[in-house]
Design an enzyme around this catalytic site. Structure first.
Site, PDB file in Angstrom:
ATOM      1  N   GLN A   1      -4.647  -0.880   9.450  1.00 29.32           N
ATOM      2  CA  GLN A   1      -4.855  -2.791   8.840  1.00 29.32           C
ATOM      3  C   GLN A   1      -5.217  -3.193   9.702  1.00 29.32           C
ATOM      4  OE1 GLN A   1      -3.929  -3.672   5.689  1.00 29.32           O
ATOM      5  NE2 GLN A   1      -3.990  -5.569   6.500  1.00 29.32           N
TER       6      GLN A   1
ATOM      7  N   ASP B   1     -11.182   2.807   4.357  1.00 34.29           N
ATOM      8  CA  ASP B   1     -11.198   1.915   3.875  1.00 34.29           C
ATOM      9  C   ASP B   1     -13.336   1.549   4.120  1.00 34.29           C
ATOM     10  OD1 ASP B   1      -9.721  -0.183   4.629  1.00 34.29           O
ATOM     11  OD2 ASP B   1      -8.625   0.021   5.435  1.00 34.29           O
TER      12      ASP B   1
ATOM     13  N   LYS C   1       0.919  -1.290  -0.073  1.00 34.68           N
ATOM     14  CA  LYS C   1      -0.244  -0.121   0.043  1.00 34.68           C
ATOM     15  C   LYS C   1       1.181   1.104   0.014  1.00 34.68           C
ATOM     16  CE  LYS C   1      -4.106  -1.800   1.836  1.00 34.68           C
ATOM     17  NZ  LYS C   1      -4.343  -2.916   3.296  1.00 34.68           N
TER      18      LYS C   1
END
Ligand code: GUN
Length: 300
Positions: free
Chosen positions: A98, A121, A54
């Site tokens: 994460q 997200d 990422k």
């Protein structure tokens, strides 16, 4: 019929190219450099790989990448304090923590601490609600990637019967909302669905997101259907040598490809789209935070 293999890796490269163009325009016209903060707690090897990937791709499209690596025993309060600091930082337009976080940390508290304006997200209740009622904002990354691939393949999704197998908050539920918004007739099947094979046989579009290796069989697929396989499962591969493994999806790809019109492979299908869509969401949040309309090609 032999299905077209949908090349998600190529599509994601093309998408990142378009994202780099949007980053350059935001910089030149508005003096904004989108910034994405990625937070990882602990040393889980798979998570480390995802997070490095990422951060690398964020920098490659010209965005600022802020990586925060915290030890596994970080107190919950310290993580929440870091999120508050990132919420207040004007250089940060997207925050991703994460998952999974270590057991002593409540993931719901983490999600609720993130400013919805920076929630790339699309995990916060505010953004889940916006997707449901069609307001602009970030969209769950994997479903957004699936939607882009389906639109590219089918042009119009209107009137298609989509069967989603899996009802997770991460994939199944947001996928259903997005396909409804594109005027599909949507069925969400799951582990308690009766006669699953017969339900899947009705689908013009199959989205498999159950996390069970090769569970969806070739003779469940209606001739000409488009199959999107979200599963990433590691299984033993003795043919490659003792102790070796390989990745497979939730669909028996070889058998399904004899019946479907198009299918995403594993690896190289949906997987590469997820990070590209994270970057797309960062453009969306950076635009909205600055009072600009997000680029239409990056959102649902
Ligand atoms: N862990 C596995 N996939 C994801 C994801 O899409 N977002 C976050 N935050 N954590 C993950």
């Amino acid at each position: 019929m032999t299905a077209k293999i949908i090349d998600g890796k190529h599509f994601a490269e093309d998408l990142r190219g378009r994202i780099a163009g949007h980053v350059a325009r935001l910089k030149a016209a508005h003096g904004i450099t989108p910034g994405l903060a990625v937070v990882i707690v602990g040393e889980d090897p798979a998570s480390q790989v995802y997070v490095s990937s990422k951060a690398k791709q964020t920098a490659e499209v010209g965005m600022n990448s802020f990586k925060h690596e915290l030890p596994a025993d970080t107190p919950e309060a310290d993580l929440l304090a870091l999120i508050q600091q990132l919420n207040a930082d004007p250089a940060v337009h997207g925050i991703l923590v994460q998952m999974p976080v270590p057991k002593h940390i409540d993931p719901n508290k983490v999600i609720e601490a993130i400013d919805p304006a920076k929630d790339v997200d699309c995990f916060t209740p505010a953004n889940v609600g916006k997707v449901q009622i069609g307001l602009p904002g970030p969209v769950s990354c994997t479903p957004l990637g699936c939607l882009m691939l389906l639109r590219d393949e089918l042009v119009s999704l209107e009137g298609k019967h989509a069967v989603i197998i899996g009802r997770s908050n991460l994939v199944g539920k947001p996928m259903a909302q997005l396909l409804l918004r594109d005027n599909c007739t949507v069925t969400v099947a799951h582990s308690r669905t009766k006669d699953l094979a017969d339900v899947v046989r009705q689908a013009d579009i199959v989205v498999a997101a159950v996390g069970r290796p090769q569970m969806i069989k070739g003779d469940w697929i209606k001739p000409g259907a488009v199959v999107v396989d979200v599963g990433i499962n590691r299984i033993p591969a003795p043919e490659k040598g003792e102790g070796k493994t390989r990745l497979v999806g939730d669909v028996d790809t070889q058998a399904a490809a004899k019946v479907a019109s198009a299918i995403t492979p594993v690896p190289g299908g949906v997987g590469p789209m997820t990070i590209a869509c994270l970057l797309a969401n960062t453009i969306t949040t950076a635009s909205l935070m600055s009072g600009l309309t997000p680029p239409g090609d990056l959102t649902a």
